[in-house]
Design an enzyme around this catalytic site. Structure first.
Site, short mmCIF file in Angstrom:
data_model
loop_
_atom_site.label_atom_id
_atom_site.label_comp_id
_atom_site.label_asym_id
_atom_site.label_seq_id
_atom_site.Cartn_x
_atom_site.Cartn_y
_atom_site.Cartn_z
N PHE A 168 -89.63 8.68 -16.04
CA PHE A 168 -90.29 9.97 -16.05
C PHE A 168 -89.37 10.96 -15.35
CE2 PHE A 168 -92.80 13.45 -14.40
CZ PHE A 168 -93.49 13.83 -15.54
N ASP A 253 -81.94 10.30 -10.11
CA ASP A 253 -83.09 11.20 -10.03
C ASP A 253 -83.90 10.82 -8.80
OD1 ASP A 253 -85.48 12.54 -10.23
OD2 ASP A 253 -85.73 12.23 -12.38
N LYS A 282 -89.21 18.59 -5.54
CA LYS A 282 -90.46 18.29 -4.85
C LYS A 282 -90.38 18.57 -3.36
CE LYS A 282 -92.32 15.20 -8.39
NZ LYS A 282 -93.17 16.21 -9.01
#
Length: 438
Positions: A168, A253, A282
């Site tokens: 994801f 990532d 984030k």
């Protein structure tokens, strides 16, 4: 273990509250009104739990009815430092009084320091700031392709990037093109070519997929959305060795796994691995503003020239001010230590559930866990709803799994109380009455 001084303390735990509603007493007129309006006027691209948050502090959120809930999701790690962290809020407020946006048409006085400090935190030379995690991934894809053509010498239009099944990385058109989640992919084609998908954690499959036209391997060190999947020991080190051997960029990532969540600044550190490229987001914005970045050495990010990539808001003064405060807090190591100690406790407690027949598997690292619920005890969504009724907020994924990722500022007392509620939902113990308090 003291709560880090840089953060706001968690709000009072349920035991110290003046009153408490009974389990299952959620919702109400205000909640129904807000949800009905949202359903009528917003696209249905999410399926949130039926709670409407009005305020939050530390590890606790309060809804529009005045009920309090323990946040065990932390905005998918965007809120690593808790809600309303005073250091981050003060940094944002101070910058709001000065300048919030210049665009990249001009320099501003926070940009150089942010890039310098973030590069130092990562042990790299250059930073390309963006806003969202998906933008960071898109930027990394463009970086790898341009590096492949200009530096590695791959023929134009032939660059390949190898990714892992179950990934994801976001939901843009390019990113869903290399997703294996049909819910994210279906009806969004035609898809962007140039990607090879291999099983996650399978080093032999990865080795077979890499060719002379491969420019990068893009991986999550821990797959978050897939259910907090930790790869086999030695996998990341093997990826690093293979990518060096084949002159391929290793792009990690770390948008969810990075910046303290797993007990290290970066999840790759657990195997002593330093990738060529970090993708961050984030928690870099502290839950205050969206901040993301691609971080690498000059021989990688130096391929860009003016006009080839950019963002009006990328690296804006407000984002840089908040990002600098985040970097300051991470530089002390106290949040990483806290995630390690509380994470060890979390996994020890969750591990006891695996032999009960109520939970089929527990995975994770640091203050981050995926818990697979036995089919006989409901879906992940059903367990999430029952926890909500008891004053604990988590989120399901892929049917049977719930994810647990509280803010790193959570107290051990509150963490234990949240775990008590999970045991109660699974009928493994009585647990105290729900902490949805007025």
């Amino acid at each position: 273990m003291p709560t880090p001084s840089a953060s706001s303390a968690s709000a009072a735990s349920p035991a110290s509250s003046a009153s408490s509603t009974s389990a299952g007493a959620v919702g109400g007129p205000a909640t129904e009104k807000f949800i009905a309006s949202a359903e009528a006027h917003s696209a249905h691209n999410y399926h949130p739990l039926p709670i409407v948050v009005a305020s939050a502090e530390g590890a606790w959120m309060t809804d529009v009815e005045g009920r309090r809930y323990l946040d065990m999701l932390a905005g998918y790690s965007a809120l690593n430092f808790g809600h309303g962290n005073r250091r981050l809020i003060e940094a944002a407020k101070a910058q709001l009084e000065r300048v919030t946006l210049t665009s990249r048409a001009f320099h501003h006085d926070r940009f150089a320091e942010f890039c310098t400090r973030l590069a130092e935190l990562c042990g790299k030379e250059m930073v390309l700031p963006m806003n969202t995690g998906a933008e960071a991934v898109e930027t990394a894809v463009k970086t790898a392709r341009k590096w492949g053509y200009q530096v590695k010498g791959v023929p134009d239009g032939r660059a390949k990037i190898v990714v892992a099944a179950g990934n994801f990385h976001g939901r843009t058109t390019t990113i869903v093109s290399f997703s294996t989640d049909e819910e994210a992919r279906a009806d969004f084609g035609p898809y962007t070519p140039g990607f090879e998908i291999v099983p996650y954690g399978d080093l032999s499959a990865l080795r077979a997929a890499v060719t002379d036209e491969t420019v990068a391997v893009l991986l999550e060190p821990i797959q978050g959305e897939a259910g907090v999947l930790v790869p086999p020991p030695g996998y990341l080190a093997g990826v690093r060795e293979l990518t060096r051997e084949r002159r391929v960029l290793f792009m990690a990532d770390e948008i969810q796994s990075g910046l303290g969540r797993t007990g290290r600044t970066f999840a790759c550190e657990h195997e002593g691995v330093v990738p060529d490229v970090y993708l961050l987001g984030k928690a870099l914005g502290g839950g205050v503003v969206p901040v993301s970045a691609v971080v690498a050495d000059a021989d990688v990010l130096g391929v860009f020239k003016p006009g080839e990539h950019g963002s009006t808001f990328g690296g804006n003064p407000l984002a840089c001010a908040v990002g600098l405060a985040v970097i300051d807090m991470l530089s002390t190591g106290e949040f990483q230590e806290r995630a390690t100690e509380l994470g060890d406790h979390l996994h020890a407690e969750l591990g006891l559930l695996s032999g009960t027949g109520k939970v089929t598997e527990v995975r994770g690292r640091g203050l981050w866990a995926g818990v697979d619920i036995a089919p006989s005890h409901g879906t992940g969504r059903e367990v999430s709803e029952k926890l909500m009724e008891r004053g604990v907020l988590v989120k399901d994924t892929h049917g049977a799994t719930i994810r647990i990722a509280p803010p790193l500022v959570i107290s051990k007392e509150d963490l234990d109380w949240g775990l008590d509620q999970l045991r109660a939902v699974l009928s493994l113990g009585q647990g105290p009455v729900a902490g949805v308090c007025r």
